[in-house]
Design an enzyme around this catalytic site. Structure first.
Site, PDB file in Angstrom:
ATOM      1  N   TYR A 222      -1.930  -2.609   7.331  1.00  0.00           N
ATOM      2  CA  TYR A 222      -2.888  -2.808   8.411  1.00  0.00           C
ATOM      3  C   TYR A 222      -4.087  -1.875   8.259  1.00  0.00           C
ATOM      4  O   TYR A 222      -5.244  -2.312   8.258  1.00  0.00           O
ATOM      5  CB  TYR A 222      -2.197  -2.570   9.755  1.00  0.00           C
ATOM      6  CG  TYR A 222      -3.064  -2.842  10.957  1.00  0.00           C
ATOM      7  CD1 TYR A 222      -3.468  -4.145  11.264  1.00  0.00           C
ATOM      8  CD2 TYR A 222      -3.478  -1.814  11.800  1.00  0.00           C
ATOM      9  CE1 TYR A 222      -4.253  -4.408  12.366  1.00  0.00           C
ATOM     10  CE2 TYR A 222      -4.252  -2.071  12.912  1.00  0.00           C
ATOM     11  CZ  TYR A 222      -4.646  -3.360  13.189  1.00  0.00           C
ATOM     12  OH  TYR A 222      -5.433  -3.621  14.286  1.00  0.00           O
TER      13      TYR A 222
ATOM     14  N   GLU B 103      -5.258  -0.028   5.663  1.00  0.00           N
ATOM     15  CA  GLU B 103      -6.104  -0.231   4.488  1.00  0.00           C
ATOM     16  C   GLU B 103      -6.683  -1.648   4.440  1.00  0.00           C
ATOM     17  O   GLU B 103      -7.769  -1.858   3.910  1.00  0.00           O
ATOM     18  CB  GLU B 103      -5.317   0.069   3.209  1.00  0.00           C
ATOM     19  CG  GLU B 103      -4.902   1.527   3.065  1.00  0.00           C
ATOM     20  CD  GLU B 103      -6.062   2.464   2.746  1.00  0.00           C
ATOM     21  OE1 GLU B 103      -7.172   2.281   3.273  1.00  0.00           O
ATOM     22  OE2 GLU B 103      -5.838   3.393   1.959  1.00  0.00           O
TER      23      GLU B 103
END
Length: 323
Positions: free
Chosen positions: A147, A149
């Site tokens: 989520y 990155e």
């Protein structure tokens, strides 16, 4: 006088998306709600289906979409650890491929495109409160990285499309938001505490509850979305949208207990992996560029959210009794 726009909202049947669709319809727009119902539900938008200016498209944003619109709001992505860790590869694809697809559509149509980014791009911050200029402290290989990155990469794509193709972009970094239509099993702290308290179950606090968060009521956040999208082309973001008032998790738990009442008591569990110790937005940029700041106090917003969950739990109990 507002000119009716044709607006695409990806993730439109989700918690934030359904409130945004509702707000756009109220101001007179024609809304295309796109969702694959992984975390969104038809219940969230059922009250909008009779509106002749509301269309629903069942579609996964990791595949291209071809529609004709005047604006795009990209909200498609599971946003709670329970959901985004369920299929982490798909979560990253939703952020990255989804961004590529909405940016490609916006480029073809020459229309502004809004990205719902997140305070998770700051990771476990070493700067407090977090200004937009802070680059973050993110674990690139942890359980939350799909989520965190994924959203960071989506921001990169938005700004590269802006620089390379002169695309009009709007990037909002969303901090903890709560309100009616939250998913009851999303693992987020507000919904967890309220549902546990309403059921008379122990309220689960991780660590000692000293980690802090700031909680923005959903109507305030949607107002920020609208103001950012309607701002001039020079306002690209990223802009923090959230409530700068900070509470410890334990304070929140005690506030929910006081509002709900009942037999629930606090129980303490180990902290999950990469859980940020502090999270609070610096919203000076939103104040200066958008004239925006939150209005709804936490106690007021909690009461409305508790009433929603009370009605939902009652409705599900009736459905189970009739089954």
């Amino acid at each position: 006088m507002h000119t009716r726009k044709r607006v695409l909202v990806t993730g439109g049947a989700g918690f934030l998306g359904s409130h945004l669709c509702e707000r756009l319809l109220e101001r007179g727009d024609h809304v295309l709600c796109l969702d694959n119902y992984f975390t969104g539900t038809r219940d969230n938008i059922a009250h909008l289906l009779q509106n002749p200016y509301f269309e629903v498209i069942r579609h996964d944003i990791t595949f291209p979409i071809y529609v004709e619109v005047d604006q795009i709001f990209n909200l498609a992505c599971p946003a709670s650890p329970v959901h985004y860790q369920h299929d982490p590869v798909q979560t990253t694809k939703t952020s990255v491929h989804g961004a590529i697809n909405v940016l490609g559509l916006a480029k073809r149509l020459h229309v502004p495109v809004f990205q719902a980014s997140t305070s998770e791009v700051y990771g476990d911050p070493s700067v407090h409160p977090q200004p937009e200029a802070y680059w973050g402290n993110v674990n690139p290989i942890g359980l939350r990285s799909c989520y965190d990155e994924g959203k960071r990469c989506a921001e990169t794509l938005f700004f590269d499309y802006h620089r390379q193709h002169n695309l009009q972009i709007k990037v909002a970094r969303i901090f903890n938001t709560y309100g009616p239509r939250m998913h009851p099993n999303d693992g987020r702290v507000v919904s967890n505490f309220i549902v546990q308290a309403l059921r008379g179950e122990p309220i689960t606090v991780y660590g000692e509850g000293q980690q802090t968060r700031s909680f923005c009521y959903v109507s305030d956040l949607i107002e920020g979305f609208i103001r950012l999208m309607e701002s001039g082309p020079d306002v690209t973001g990223p802009i923090n949208l959230g409530n700068p008032e900070e509470f410890s998790i334990r304070e929140l738990a005690e506030m929910v207990l006081a509002e709900v009442g009942g037999p629930s008591r606090l129980v303490f569990r180990p902290l999950p992996s990469d859980d940020p110790r502090q999270r609070r937005p610096d919203i000076d940029r939103a104040k200066d560029l958008l004239g925006w700041e939150p209005r709804v106090q936490l106690k007021e917003g909690l009461r409305a959210t508790i009433a929603y969950f009370e009605a939902e739990l009652g409705r599900h109990a009736v459905m189970r009794s009739l089954a």
